[in-house]
Design a protein around this motif. Sequence first.
Motif, PDB file in Angstrom:
ATOM      1  N   TRP A  62      40.339  41.840  24.758  1.00 20.71           N
ATOM      2  CA  TRP A  62      40.392  43.423  25.134  1.00 20.71           C
ATOM      3  C   TRP A  62      40.531  44.219  26.429  1.00 20.71           C
ATOM      4  N   GLN A  63      40.017  44.141  26.748  1.00 19.44           N
ATOM      5  CA  GLN A  63      40.545  44.597  27.986  1.00 19.44           C
ATOM      6  C   GLN A  63      41.892  43.898  29.026  1.00 19.44           C
ATOM      7  N   THR A  64      42.718  43.024  28.524  1.00 18.97           N
ATOM      8  CA  THR A  64      44.103  42.573  29.109  1.00 18.97           C
ATOM      9  C   THR A  64      44.433  43.319  28.508  1.00 18.97           C
ATOM     10  N   LYS A  65      44.198  43.616  27.140  1.00 18.07           N
ATOM     11  CA  LYS A  65      45.309  44.489  26.441  1.00 18.07           C
ATOM     12  C   LYS A  65      45.100  45.863  26.902  1.00 18.07           C
ATOM     13  N   ALA A  66      43.550  46.627  27.434  1.00 18.75           N
ATOM     14  CA  ALA A  66      43.620  47.663  27.964  1.00 18.75           C
ATOM     15  C   ALA A  66      44.366  48.358  28.889  1.00 18.75           C
ATOM     16  N   GLU A  67      43.885  47.161  29.752  1.00 23.73           N
ATOM     17  CA  GLU A  67      44.984  47.039  31.590  1.00 23.73           C
ATOM     18  C   GLU A  67      46.824  47.302  30.600  1.00 23.73           C
ATOM     19  N   GLU A  68      46.687  46.302  30.220  1.00 18.70           N
ATOM     20  CA  GLU A  68      48.594  46.578  29.502  1.00 18.70           C
ATOM     21  C   GLU A  68      48.984  48.003  29.324  1.00 18.70           C
ATOM     22  N   ILE A  69      48.212  49.111  28.556  1.00 17.96           N
ATOM     23  CA  ILE A  69      48.006  49.914  27.913  1.00 17.96           C
ATOM     24  C   ILE A  69      48.105  50.899  29.254  1.00 17.96           C
ATOM     25  N   VAL A  70      47.155  50.904  29.457  1.00 17.53           N
ATOM     26  CA  VAL A  70      47.159  51.795  31.150  1.00 17.53           C
ATOM     27  C   VAL A  70      48.614  52.637  31.892  1.00 17.53           C
ATOM     28  N   ASN A  71      48.526  50.854  32.333  1.00 14.76           N
ATOM     29  CA  ASN A  71      49.665  51.023  33.057  1.00 14.76           C
ATOM     30  C   ASN A  71      51.153  51.059  32.384  1.00 14.76           C
ATOM     31  N   SER A  80      55.542  62.854  34.722  1.00 13.45           N
ATOM     32  CA  SER A  80      54.295  63.445  34.140  1.00 13.45           C
ATOM     33  C   SER A  80      52.419  63.935  34.644  1.00 13.45           C
ATOM     34  N   PHE A  81      52.742  62.335  34.366  1.00 14.02           N
ATOM     35  CA  PHE A  81      51.249  62.161  35.123  1.00 14.02           C
ATOM     36  C   PHE A  81      51.841  60.835  35.823  1.00 14.02           C
ATOM     37  N   GLY A  82      50.557  60.688  37.054  1.00 14.58           N
ATOM     38  CA  GLY A  82      50.719  59.413  38.116  1.00 14.58           C
ATOM     39  C   GLY A  82      49.813  58.072  37.585  1.00 14.58           C
ATOM     40  N   GLN A  83      48.257  58.766  36.480  1.00 13.51           N
ATOM     41  CA  GLN A  83      47.599  58.023  36.581  1.00 13.51           C
ATOM     42  C   GLN A  83      46.836  57.739  34.448  1.00 13.51           C
ATOM     43  N   ALA A  84      45.956  56.623  34.718  1.00 11.71           N
ATOM     44  CA  ALA A  84      45.574  56.915  33.881  1.00 11.71           C
ATOM     45  C   ALA A  84      44.421  56.301  34.040  1.00 11.71           C
ATOM     46  N   GLY A 319      37.583  55.709  24.400  1.00  8.31           N
ATOM     47  CA  GLY A 319      37.605  57.506  25.494  1.00  8.31           C
ATOM     48  C   GLY A 319      39.590  56.962  26.611  1.00  8.31           C
ATOM     49  N   VAL A 320      40.247  58.144  26.975  1.00  8.96           N
ATOM     50  CA  VAL A 320      41.462  57.744  27.364  1.00  8.96           C
ATOM     51  C   VAL A 320      41.364  58.837  27.902  1.00  8.96           C
ATOM     52  N   TRP A 321      41.917  59.340  29.220  1.00 12.15           N
ATOM     53  CA  TRP A 321      41.983  60.544  30.601  1.00 12.15           C
ATOM     54  C   TRP A 321      43.969  60.322  31.220  1.00 12.15           C
ATOM     55  N   LEU A 322      44.033  60.913  30.625  1.00 13.47           N
ATOM     56  CA  LEU A 322      45.979  60.902  31.922  1.00 13.47           C
ATOM     57  C   LEU A 322      45.586  61.971  33.231  1.00 13.47           C
ATOM     58  N   GLY A 323      46.603  61.793  33.764  1.00 12.21           N
ATOM     59  CA  GLY A 323      46.708  63.095  34.431  1.00 12.21           C
ATOM     60  C   GLY A 323      47.145  63.085  36.161  1.00 12.21           C
ATOM     61  N   ASN A 324      46.772  63.559  36.967  1.00  9.59           N
ATOM     62  CA  ASN A 324      46.581  63.591  38.331  1.00  9.59           C
ATOM     63  C   ASN A 324      46.141  63.617  39.057  1.00  9.59           C
ATOM     64  N   ASP A 325      45.424  62.585  40.135  1.00  8.52           N
ATOM     65  CA  ASP A 325      44.799  62.367  41.096  1.00  8.52           C
ATOM     66  C   ASP A 325      44.686  63.984  42.121  1.00  8.52           C
TER      67      ASP A 325
END
Length: 345
Positions: A62-71, A80-84, A319-325
């Motif tokens: 699941w961790q590998t999948k989460a990293e793939e989706i965040v990136n 739009s946004f630079g981080q997730a 939980g998911v967050w998207l935004g800019n630092d």
Amino acid sequence: TAAEATTAKAEPLKPKRSPLKREQQQARYFTKYIEQELPQRISAQVIKEGGLTVETTLNPTWQTKAEEIVNSTVRNNRGSFGQAAMVSIDPRTGGIRSMVGGTDFEKHQFNRVTQAKRQPGSTFKPIVYATAIAGGISPNKSYLDAPFDVDGYKPKNAGKKFKGNITMRDALINSVNIIAIKILIDTGWQPLIDNAHKMGIESKLEPFYSLALGGLEVNLLEITSAYTTFANRGIHNPVHGITRVTNKKGEIIYLNKPKPTKVFEPGTTAIMTWMMRGVVNDGTATSAQIGRPVAGKTGTTDKERDLWFIGFVPQLVTGVWLGNDNNRPTGNASSTAAYAWSRFM
């Protein structure tokens, strides 16, 4: 021989390079989190002696999948946004199953799951509604959605439109701000603050009207942890990443023991799950649909600076967050966070 020596000297050197240890590490943000959590469980002297085996809650697949989706989510929304950030918790134990604190661990180790304090926006509303339902208010109670002034505070709805008389359930599904404030007034600040803390919100909560709209600062781990209470029939298990630690002799020197807290009756969380299923089926989070019953809530802060979605099935809360630092507006929508959630789940 002299000839062999001459030939050998003429050959280019071919070093057998082994990978750097840090490049072999997996789940970098989670590993760092564990390194910070370990001293709270084990004495500094025992850690210094070494030879410890630390068993964690992480699911590597699941961790590998989460990293793939965040990136890929950040890559597909450049400009739009630079981080997730994304985190998943088993509500039945409180164990963290995946954690991705951003896309740039090599540059800085800042973990946006545990260290970034942001306003959760409307993802905080379910805590307000659950407190009201636990206090005896029916989800079918009707409230007037119209211009409203309380002690000089004039909340506004997204789009600056009003729906007239509307039930609590429909107000949550459509994320109506005015109604959330009115529900807070009916329940009072203290019950809400007490329940939020029992649900895993550790940040300080002030008795302001804007609290009903997520006008506080929390990290993603806290607010996701709070939702595990809904998924676990009103019982909250403290979030953790370490299950067991053994020393070099194989002796158990730390074992995580559940310390559940009953926050709500099962009936209250059943009603809340029903209402939050409406958010996914008919409301602001239709992009979170995955072909089976799902409950959750979107959140968007002023000028779309923060985009949130926190949702659950009985076995997992993510939980998911998207935004800019730098807090720059994203110009995007929380439905993007809900879509990233659906891809992971």
